[in-house]
Design a protein around this motif. Structure first.
Motif, PDB file in Angstrom:
ATOM      1  N   GLU A 284       3.096  15.601 -36.324  1.00 13.80           N
ATOM      2  CA  GLU A 284       1.737  16.059 -36.006  1.00 13.80           C
ATOM      3  C   GLU A 284       0.710  15.504 -37.003  1.00 13.80           C
ATOM      4  OE1 GLU A 284       3.745  19.464 -38.310  1.00 13.80           O
ATOM      5  OE2 GLU A 284       4.272  17.946 -36.809  1.00 13.80           O
ATOM      6  N   ASN A 314       4.331  23.223 -31.295  1.00 13.07           N
ATOM      7  CA  ASN A 314       4.444  23.205 -29.834  1.00 13.07           C
ATOM      8  C   ASN A 314       3.077  23.409 -29.185  1.00 13.07           C
ATOM      9  OD1 ASN A 314       5.294  23.353 -27.184  1.00 13.07           O
ATOM     10  ND2 ASN A 314       5.939  25.516 -27.356  1.00 13.07           N
ATOM     11  N   PRO A 315       2.460  22.337 -28.664  1.00 13.96           N
ATOM     12  CA  PRO A 315       1.134  22.491 -28.048  1.00 13.96           C
ATOM     13  C   PRO A 315       1.175  23.179 -26.689  1.00 13.96           C
ATOM     14  CG  PRO A 315       1.898  20.249 -27.783  1.00 13.96           C
ATOM     15  CD  PRO A 315       2.917  20.934 -28.640  1.00 13.96           C
ATOM     16  N   PHE A 321      -2.740  26.577 -31.265  1.00 12.20           N
ATOM     17  CA  PHE A 321      -4.058  26.007 -31.517  1.00 12.20           C
ATOM     18  C   PHE A 321      -4.933  26.953 -32.336  1.00 12.20           C
ATOM     19  CE2 PHE A 321      -2.470  23.613 -27.995  1.00 12.20           C
ATOM     20  CZ  PHE A 321      -2.996  22.341 -28.166  1.00 12.20           C
ATOM     21  N   LEU A 325      -1.830  24.794 -35.938  1.00 13.04           N
ATOM     22  CA  LEU A 325      -2.249  23.418 -35.710  1.00 13.04           C
ATOM     23  C   LEU A 325      -3.490  23.054 -36.510  1.00 13.04           C
ATOM     24  CD1 LEU A 325      -1.867  20.727 -34.285  1.00 13.04           C
ATOM     25  CD2 LEU A 325      -3.241  21.622 -32.390  1.00 13.04           C
ATOM     26  N   TYR A 326      -4.526  23.854 -36.398  1.00 12.83           N
ATOM     27  CA  TYR A 326      -5.775  23.532 -37.080  1.00 12.83           C
ATOM     28  C   TYR A 326      -5.910  24.206 -38.437  1.00 12.83           C
ATOM     29  CZ  TYR A 326      -7.119  21.345 -32.734  1.00 12.83           C
ATOM     30  OH  TYR A 326      -7.163  20.516 -31.630  1.00 12.83           O
ATOM     31  N   ARG A 333      -2.684  15.306 -34.507  1.00  9.74           N
ATOM     32  CA  ARG A 333      -2.616  15.731 -33.111  1.00  9.74           C
ATOM     33  C   ARG A 333      -1.203  16.262 -32.831  1.00  9.74           C
ATOM     34  NH1 ARG A 333      -1.740  11.413 -28.602  1.00  9.74           N
ATOM     35  NH2 ARG A 333      -0.636  13.270 -27.883  1.00  9.74           N
ATOM     36  N   PRO A 334      -1.071  17.160 -31.843  1.00 13.88           N
ATOM     37  CA  PRO A 334       0.260  17.640 -31.462  1.00 13.88           C
ATOM     38  C   PRO A 334       0.870  16.733 -30.395  1.00 13.88           C
ATOM     39  CG  PRO A 334      -1.399  18.876 -30.283  1.00 13.88           C
ATOM     40  CD  PRO A 334      -2.145  17.899 -31.146  1.00 13.88           C
ATOM     41  N   HIS A 336       3.445  16.902 -26.992  1.00 13.88           N
ATOM     42  CA  HIS A 336       4.068  17.793 -26.021  1.00 13.88           C
ATOM     43  C   HIS A 336       5.576  17.558 -25.995  1.00 13.88           C
ATOM     44  CE1 HIS A 336       4.877  19.808 -22.210  1.00 13.88           C
ATOM     45  NE2 HIS A 336       3.680  20.392 -22.341  1.00 13.88           N
TER      46      HIS A 336
END
Length: 400
Positions: A284, A314-315, A321, A325-326, A333-334, A336
């Protein structure tokens, strides 16, 4: 024997020379240009050998101001008379010789300057190549520090003292192990990813996969939790990590870790020499091009039947999110799960499987409705909970 009129001979020579110069004005123009260009009053600093030439003329007694002859010369009277008669014509020749020496000296210096310039230009393409490569590496998260170091080396050779001063300041920062971005990633991991003991507990599930696939390479091994598990289970393993603080933490534990960018390290690994490759929470941080490069390198370095395990966020779960992630500002970026499955097969891996990890706590999920006829509604709630509060991480397990 008829008497020779020396004056008449000299006049004929002079007239012939003047006629030749009139018929060829470029000769006179060039001589005049050289006289102006090599004016001793303004060009003396560029004529290191002119003084030596004039000294030579004086010591050799061939200056146009003298008419001396060496001792023992035969017919000295006639020869001295001849030299004096030729003085009006020899003086320009002496001056021309001096100009010629000046021109040769200037040409020699000019050639030396050009050779030095050519040598400098030959080195410039190498610096430009290093600069372009370093700028390209800045696009890859795992090579940013190495790229800054390379740029520092390039700028240290600059002729601009201000540029060299900036490069030196960056050099001191790198030597001390700091990166001038104000972000301590080891401290960030300790605070937000969780204690090392907790990460080791989570990664224990991967140990059985590598019992028959070693030596193991842990890419971006971080604090070394997985390498500790390998050592505790008697599985040979080593790691590569770019962050110097992480490397120091691993070496304090006695782990075999190299401080390098992953691509730089993988370039030096022999093909088909690694039994297993493990990378947790790495991809990621990579853009698409870097991920493809990693997949290709992993396939080349793994032995036939070798194992690749990639763990990432895991997006497919929207909860990710809003949280992990952020939370990490270095995430790019993630990816899939289905896309990663496809990439593994596309690069030639077989027996590819996906395992989902890190469930969201039940208290976050929307509870079902307990009422007659609510089965269809609750089924919709399950799908909604799966979308909102699905597994936070997943791992792809691929065999070569």
């Amino acid at each position: 024997m008829p008497e020779i009129d020396l004056q008449q001979v000299m006049r004929e020579i002079h007239d012939s020379a003047e006629k030749h110069r009139r018929e060829n004005p470029e000769i006179e123009a060039e001589m005049q240009r050289q006289r102006e260009y090599f004016n001793p009053a303004t060009r003396r600093e560029q004529e290191p050998r002119v003084a030596e030439f004039e000294l030579y003329l004086k010591q050799a007694d061939i200056s146009h101001d003298t008419a001396r002859l060496a001792p023992g010369t035969r017919f000295p009277f006639f020869k001295r008379l001849l030299l004096r008669l030729m003085r009006p014509f020899s003086a320009p020749q002496v001056e021309f010789n001096a100009l010629l020496v000046r021109l040769l000296n200037h040409s020699f210096k000019f050639i030396q300057d050009q050779e030095n310039a050519i040598r400098s230009l030959r080195q410039e393409p190498e610096k430009v190549v290093e600069l372009v490569r370093a700028l390209g590496d800045l696009q890859l998260e795992d090579k940013r520090t190495a790229a800054v170091r390379k740029l520092t080396e390039v700028y240290e050779s600059s002729e601009d003292p201000d540029v060299r001063a900036v490069a030196e300041s960056h050099r001191r920062l790198h030597t001390s192990g700091s990166v001038p971005v104000g972000f301590d990633y080891l401290l960030f991991e300790d605070r937000f990813r969780g204690p090392e003991s907790e990460i080791k507990k989570r990664q224990t599930r991967y140990v059985p996969y590598f019992e028959h696939h070693h030596p193991v390479l842990d890419i971006a091994c971080g604090r070394g939790e997985f390498l500790e598990l390998m050592r505790e289970n008697g599985i040979p393993g080593s790691g590569v990590e770019l962050n110097p603080q992480m490397v120091s933490r691993c070496r304090e534990k006695g782990l075999d870790v190299v401080e390098k960018g992953m691509f730089e390290y993988l370039d030096g690994v022999p093909d088909q020499s690694v039994g297993g490759i493990f990378a947790a929470q790495l991809i990621e941080h990579l853009d698409h091009e870097a991920l493809l490069r990693l997949m290709a390198a992993a396939f080349m370095k793994l032995q036939p039947g070798g194992l690749l395990v990639l763990e990432t966020v895991n997006p497919a779960s929207l909860f990710v999110f809003a949280h992990s992630l952020y939370l990490d500002p270095t995430h790019r970026r993630p990816y899939h799960p289905q896309a990663l499955d496809f990439l593994c097969r596309n690069f030639g891996f077989t027996r590819v499987s996906i395992e989902f990890l890190s469930p969201v706590e039940e208290e976050w999920k929307i509870p079902p409705v307990e009422a007659p006829g609510a089965a269809r509604f609750n089924a919709s709630l399950d799908r909604l909970n799966s979308l909102l509060y699905g597994w936070q991480d997943f791992a792809v397990i691929a065999h070569k």
